[in-house]
Design a protein around this motif. Structure first.
Motif: not given
Length: 273
Positions: A224-228
């Protein structure tokens, strides 16, 4: 990263500066001004491949310096920058004259990178090195949720934010400072852990950690809350876990004119207003 056999290297990975006069490598940021200056310098002082040079002279800005430092990390060649960029925080002033005399009189600063180890959503493990900082960023319109673990102990159960970063002393005056993190003295055995636009806990402003600390960022609600995750200029998408620690098996050496060392520049930066 450059690899291969090298010559005249000291045990600490630095080039032997006794032979600077015969082995100089010039690199540029590709602008017409820097390329023209490099052509003049090559005609006057010669030019050697980076893996057989005793010093690399980089003509450009801080971006080129960072790229060059990554390039020489496996070779052990020190880097002397001359400014053809905008800020030039890590660069010396340009002059075509007396280059070899300047190189003989330099002050050296040895810095070490952070090692970033990433586990992504596909189950792949990836690694990269960062001389400035390792940063995590939200990849969508929703805030990231990060759990922060230091040396195996959860220190922050949930940070709701645009991201977070872990900075070296050398990188503490860069993005870390823009994110309101602390400036660290170059020789301090410390790392700066700084949130990027924190929402909850709203008043948490980060932490100063030992350079022996192992920091793990765990992405919550990763789908739901993708991070790089980014190590200097290397980015990985959809990360689940990011482990960061200082890597003393690698290192690079920056060269500065007397009185303008990186230590002095970082100290002076703290008194700017």
């Amino acid at each position: 990263m450059v690899t291969g056999d090298v010559i005249d290297r000291r045990n600490d990975g630095e080039a032997d500066l006794d032979h600077i006069s015969s082995r100089v490598c010039f690199v540029t940021n590709g602008t017409p001004e820097a390329d023209a200056a490099a052509a003049q310098l090559r005609a006057r002082y010669g030019d050697y491949p980076v893996d057989t040079a005793d010093v690399v002279v980089a003509l450009g800005g801080d971006g080129l310096m960072l790229q060059t430092l990554h390039r020489v990390m496996g070779v052990g060649v020190p880097v002397y920058g001359m400014n053809f960029g905008s800020v030039g925080f890590m660069m010396n002033t340009f002059s075509e004259d007396n280059l070899l005399d300047r190189l003989e009189a330099v002050q050296r600063t040895r810095i070490y990178p952070l090692s970033m180890q990433v586990l992504d959503a596909a189950g792949e493990t990836r690694t990269a090195l960062a001389l400035n900082e390792v940063s995590l960023f939200r990849s969508s319109y929703q805030a990231a949720k990060l759990q922060i673990v230091v040396d195996g102990e959860t220190r922050l159960e949930e940070l709701i934010c645009d991201g977070a970063l872990l900075s070296t002393p050398a990188g503490s005056t860069a993005y870390n400072l823009s994110a309101h993190g602390p400036i660290l003295p170059i020789e301090a055995p410390l790392l700066a852990l700084t949130p990027i636009s924190p929402f909850r806990p709203r008043r948490w402003r980060g932490a100063i950690l030992s350079n022996r600390a192992v920091v793990k960022f765990i992405t919550r609600e990763a789908v739901k809350r993708p991070v790089s995750a980014v190590a200097d200029n290397v980015e990985f998408q959809n990360v689940l876990e990011v482990t960061v620690f200082e890597d003393r098996s690698h290192g690079v050496t920056l060269l500065f004119d007397p009185g303008t060392s990186l230590e002095e520049r970082v100290l002076s930066e703290q008194f700017r207003y």
